[in-house]
Design a protein around this motif. Sequence first.
Motif, PDB file in Angstrom:
ATOM      1  N   VAL A  33       0.822  -1.211   0.000  1.00  0.00           N
ATOM      2  CA  VAL A  33       0.000   0.000   0.000  1.00  0.00           C
ATOM      3  C   VAL A  33       0.856   1.261   0.000  1.00  0.00           C
ATOM      4  O   VAL A  33       1.886   1.330   0.662  1.00  0.00           O
ATOM      5  N   VAL A  34       0.407   2.257  -0.775  1.00  0.00           N
ATOM      6  CA  VAL A  34       1.035   3.575  -0.840  1.00  0.00           C
ATOM      7  C   VAL A  34      -0.061   4.614  -0.651  1.00  0.00           C
ATOM      8  O   VAL A  34      -1.137   4.521  -1.249  1.00  0.00           O
ATOM      9  N   ALA A  35       0.213   5.612   0.192  1.00  0.00           N
ATOM     10  CA  ALA A  35      -0.733   6.707   0.413  1.00  0.00           C
ATOM     11  C   ALA A  35       0.003   8.035   0.285  1.00  0.00           C
ATOM     12  O   ALA A  35       1.152   8.163   0.707  1.00  0.00           O
ATOM     13  N   ASP A  36      -0.678   9.024  -0.269  1.00  0.00           N
ATOM     14  CA  ASP A  36      -0.113  10.359  -0.497  1.00  0.00           C
ATOM     15  C   ASP A  36      -1.009  11.359   0.216  1.00  0.00           C
ATOM     16  O   ASP A  36      -2.111  11.657  -0.228  1.00  0.00           O
ATOM     17  N   GLY A  37      -0.529  11.870   1.359  1.00  0.00           N
ATOM     18  CA  GLY A  37      -1.335  12.755   2.188  1.00  0.00           C
ATOM     19  C   GLY A  37      -1.348  14.186   1.704  1.00  0.00           C
ATOM     20  O   GLY A  37      -0.484  14.622   0.959  1.00  0.00           O
ATOM     21  N   MET A  38      -2.358  14.926   2.183  1.00  0.00           N
ATOM     22  CA  MET A  38      -2.506  16.325   1.765  1.00  0.00           C
ATOM     23  C   MET A  38      -3.254  17.107   2.840  1.00  0.00           C
ATOM     24  O   MET A  38      -4.001  16.540   3.640  1.00  0.00           O
ATOM     25  N   GLY A  39      -3.034  18.416   2.886  1.00  0.00           N
ATOM     26  CA  GLY A  39      -3.825  19.316   3.706  1.00  0.00           C
ATOM     27  C   GLY A  39      -3.281  19.576   5.088  1.00  0.00           C
ATOM     28  O   GLY A  39      -2.727  18.700   5.733  1.00  0.00           O
ATOM     29  N   GLY A  40      -3.446  20.816   5.546  1.00  0.00           N
ATOM     30  CA  GLY A  40      -3.004  21.182   6.884  1.00  0.00           C
ATOM     31  C   GLY A  40      -1.491  21.266   6.983  1.00  0.00           C
ATOM     32  O   GLY A  40      -0.761  20.803   6.110  1.00  0.00           O
ATOM     33  N   HIS A  41      -1.000  21.832   8.097  1.00  0.00           N
ATOM     34  CA  HIS A  41       0.444  21.964   8.274  1.00  0.00           C
ATOM     35  C   HIS A  41       1.098  20.593   8.440  1.00  0.00           C
ATOM     36  O   HIS A  41       2.134  20.300   7.850  1.00  0.00           O
ATOM     37  N   GLY A 104      -3.655   0.262  -3.197  1.00  0.00           N
ATOM     38  CA  GLY A 104      -3.239  -0.981  -2.563  1.00  0.00           C
ATOM     39  C   GLY A 104      -3.327  -2.141  -3.522  1.00  0.00           C
ATOM     40  O   GLY A 104      -4.168  -2.158  -4.438  1.00  0.00           O
ATOM     41  N   ALA A 105      -2.448  -3.119  -3.327  1.00  0.00           N
ATOM     42  CA  ALA A 105      -2.444  -4.329  -4.156  1.00  0.00           C
ATOM     43  C   ALA A 105      -2.419  -5.544  -3.234  1.00  0.00           C
ATOM     44  O   ALA A 105      -1.516  -5.679  -2.403  1.00  0.00           O
ATOM     45  N   PHE A 106      -3.427  -6.399  -3.372  1.00  0.00           N
ATOM     46  CA  PHE A 106      -3.479  -7.663  -2.651  1.00  0.00           C
ATOM     47  C   PHE A 106      -2.995  -8.760  -3.599  1.00  0.00           C
ATOM     48  O   PHE A 106      -3.599  -8.971  -4.657  1.00  0.00           O
ATOM     49  N   VAL A 107      -1.906  -9.423  -3.215  1.00  0.00           N
ATOM     50  CA  VAL A 107      -1.262 -10.387  -4.110  1.00  0.00           C
ATOM     51  C   VAL A 107      -1.601 -11.810  -3.670  1.00  0.00           C
ATOM     52  O   VAL A 107      -1.210 -12.252  -2.587  1.00  0.00           O
ATOM     53  N   PRO A 109      -1.814 -16.090  -5.091  1.00  0.00           N
ATOM     54  CA  PRO A 109      -0.911 -16.926  -5.908  1.00  0.00           C
ATOM     55  C   PRO A 109      -1.021 -16.690  -7.414  1.00  0.00           C
ATOM     56  O   PRO A 109       0.004 -16.633  -8.103  1.00  0.00           O
ATOM     57  N   THR A 110      -2.232 -16.523  -7.927  1.00  0.00           N
ATOM     58  CA  THR A 110      -2.398 -16.326  -9.370  1.00  0.00           C
ATOM     59  C   THR A 110      -3.279 -15.126  -9.705  1.00  0.00           C
ATOM     60  O   THR A 110      -3.612 -14.901 -10.864  1.00  0.00           O
ATOM     61  N   LYS A 111      -3.649 -14.359  -8.692  1.00  0.00           N
ATOM     62  CA  LYS A 111      -4.566 -13.235  -8.894  1.00  0.00           C
ATOM     63  C   LYS A 111      -4.049 -11.984  -8.199  1.00  0.00           C
ATOM     64  O   LYS A 111      -3.262 -12.053  -7.252  1.00  0.00           O
ATOM     65  N   LEU A 112      -4.524 -10.846  -8.664  1.00  0.00           N
ATOM     66  CA  LEU A 112      -4.165  -9.568  -8.075  1.00  0.00           C
ATOM     67  C   LEU A 112      -5.431  -8.733  -7.911  1.00  0.00           C
ATOM     68  O   LEU A 112      -6.225  -8.599  -8.844  1.00  0.00           O
ATOM     69  N   LEU A 113      -5.610  -8.180  -6.715  1.00  0.00           N
ATOM     70  CA  LEU A 113      -6.702  -7.256  -6.439  1.00  0.00           C
ATOM     71  C   LEU A 113      -6.107  -5.882  -6.208  1.00  0.00           C
ATOM     72  O   LEU A 113      -5.254  -5.709  -5.337  1.00  0.00           O
ATOM     73  N   VAL A 114      -6.547  -4.902  -6.993  1.00  0.00           N
ATOM     74  CA  VAL A 114      -6.054  -3.535  -6.865  1.00  0.00           C
ATOM     75  C   VAL A 114      -7.205  -2.641  -6.414  1.00  0.00           C
ATOM     76  O   VAL A 114      -8.313  -2.716  -6.936  1.00  0.00           O
ATOM     77  N   VAL A 115      -6.933  -1.794  -5.428  1.00  0.00           N
ATOM     78  CA  VAL A 115      -7.926  -0.827  -4.950  1.00  0.00           C
ATOM     79  C   VAL A 115      -7.271   0.540  -4.882  1.00  0.00           C
ATOM     80  O   VAL A 115      -6.106   0.657  -4.495  1.00  0.00           O
ATOM     81  N   ASN A 116      -7.994   1.568  -5.298  1.00  0.00           N
ATOM     82  CA  ASN A 116      -7.419   2.909  -5.183  1.00  0.00           C
ATOM     83  C   ASN A 116      -8.473   3.978  -4.997  1.00  0.00           C
ATOM     84  O   ASN A 116      -9.625   3.850  -5.436  1.00  0.00           O
ATOM     85  N   VAL A 117      -8.044   5.028  -4.302  1.00  0.00           N
ATOM     86  CA  VAL A 117      -8.812   6.260  -4.137  1.00  0.00           C
ATOM     87  C   VAL A 117      -7.840   7.395  -4.405  1.00  0.00           C
ATOM     88  O   VAL A 117      -6.796   7.495  -3.751  1.00  0.00           O
ATOM     89  N   GLY A 118      -8.141   8.232  -5.399  1.00  0.00           N
ATOM     90  CA  GLY A 118      -7.218   9.308  -5.751  1.00  0.00           C
ATOM     91  C   GLY A 118      -6.365   8.956  -6.950  1.00  0.00           C
ATOM     92  O   GLY A 118      -6.752   8.143  -7.794  1.00  0.00           O
ATOM     93  N   ASP A 119      -5.162   9.555  -7.023  1.00  0.00           N
ATOM     94  CA  ASP A 119      -4.339   9.401  -8.229  1.00  0.00           C
ATOM     95  C   ASP A 119      -3.003   8.697  -7.994  1.00  0.00           C
ATOM     96  O   ASP A 119      -2.150   8.697  -8.876  1.00  0.00           O
ATOM     97  N   LEU A 133      -3.018  -0.252 -13.925  1.00  0.00           N
ATOM     98  CA  LEU A 133      -4.153  -1.038 -13.460  1.00  0.00           C
ATOM     99  C   LEU A 133      -5.132  -0.214 -12.626  1.00  0.00           C
ATOM    100  O   LEU A 133      -6.318  -0.539 -12.571  1.00  0.00           O
ATOM    101  N   SER A 134      -4.644   0.801 -11.949  1.00  0.00           N
ATOM    102  CA  SER A 134      -5.499   1.641 -11.118  1.00  0.00           C
ATOM    103  C   SER A 134      -6.216   2.676 -11.980  1.00  0.00           C
ATOM    104  O   SER A 134      -5.894   2.866 -13.153  1.00  0.00           O
ATOM    105  N   PHE A 135      -7.187   3.352 -11.373  1.00  0.00           N
ATOM    106  CA  PHE A 135      -7.983   4.362 -12.081  1.00  0.00           C
ATOM    107  C   PHE A 135      -7.782   5.707 -11.407  1.00  0.00           C
ATOM    108  O   PHE A 135      -8.038   5.854 -10.208  1.00  0.00           O
ATOM    109  N   ASP A 136      -7.307   6.701 -12.150  1.00  0.00           N
ATOM    110  CA  ASP A 136      -7.063   8.029 -11.587  1.00  0.00           C
ATOM    111  C   ASP A 136      -8.384   8.732 -11.285  1.00  0.00           C
ATOM    112  O   ASP A 136      -9.175   9.004 -12.200  1.00  0.00           O
ATOM    113  N   HIS A 137      -8.618   9.042 -10.016  1.00  0.00           N
ATOM    114  CA  HIS A 137      -9.758   9.878  -9.644  1.00  0.00           C
ATOM    115  C   HIS A 137      -9.272  11.328  -9.683  1.00  0.00           C
ATOM    116  O   HIS A 137      -8.913  11.908  -8.655  1.00  0.00           O
ATOM    117  N   SER A 138      -9.241  11.881 -10.878  1.00  0.00           N
ATOM    118  CA  SER A 138      -8.700  13.234 -11.070  1.00  0.00           C
ATOM    119  C   SER A 138      -9.506  13.988 -12.114  1.00  0.00           C
ATOM    120  O   SER A 138     -10.168  13.388 -12.974  1.00  0.00           O
TER     121      SER A 138
END
Length: 251
Positions: A33-41, A104-107, A109-119, A133-138
Amino acid sequence: MDVAYRTDIGRQRDNNEDYVQIYRNQQKVTFAVVADGMGGHLGGDIASDMVVTHFGEAFEKTDSADIHTIAHWAKQLLTLENKRVIQASQKKVELSNMGTTLVGAFVFPTKLLVVNVGDSRCYLYRHSQLRQLSFDHSLVNELLISGAITAQEAKHHPNKNIITQSLGVSEGVSPTFGFFDLQTQDQILLCSDGLTNMVDDDQIAQVLAESQTSEQKCDQLITAANAAGGQDNITVLLIDLQADREDSAHD
């Protein structure tokens, strides 16, 4: 499976608001999983840390190896995490309007599940081809899909950084899920837009094509993004499914 990740502040930011981690559940399913934060100090780094840590620790307690069960679980948890970030942002003025993307990517043995919110993005590298594989929410992606702009115009659009979904910004969140087949030679790349805004897909593919370890490839991608200006925090996570890494180990 060879896994590596690296995060870097970049060349123009005062702090790093990205967060990256790997988790495994009771059935040894891997969650990257990778997250990119934003907002506030300080809000961005708190939001990304909060979501990744809560999500990951909850996943470690799950005991399923069924991709559809995990997808249903992930959707429910993201709804909960969205509410948690909103509640936290309302408690302190300095955290107001904080939020975060997530990919996020759930790995399996033979399948991959990708979930995303944002870009933040997930790519698959297979047979010398790089595929998002992900979809840009932009905003730019919406304009591209509608035909209002071309792919070339999208690369340099002035509103490139406007995202239409993130965790912690509004009550409703609709993550995108994708189900994919995996092959033994595949490489899975997760990254924040600090990489993709600086390094194009062809350059990324060239790095992934090299006979090096995942750690070395992550280093190369970070270096390339900084060389191109490093305008944002840069985070990359690479999973190489190729079982035999002897050749690259001797390079």
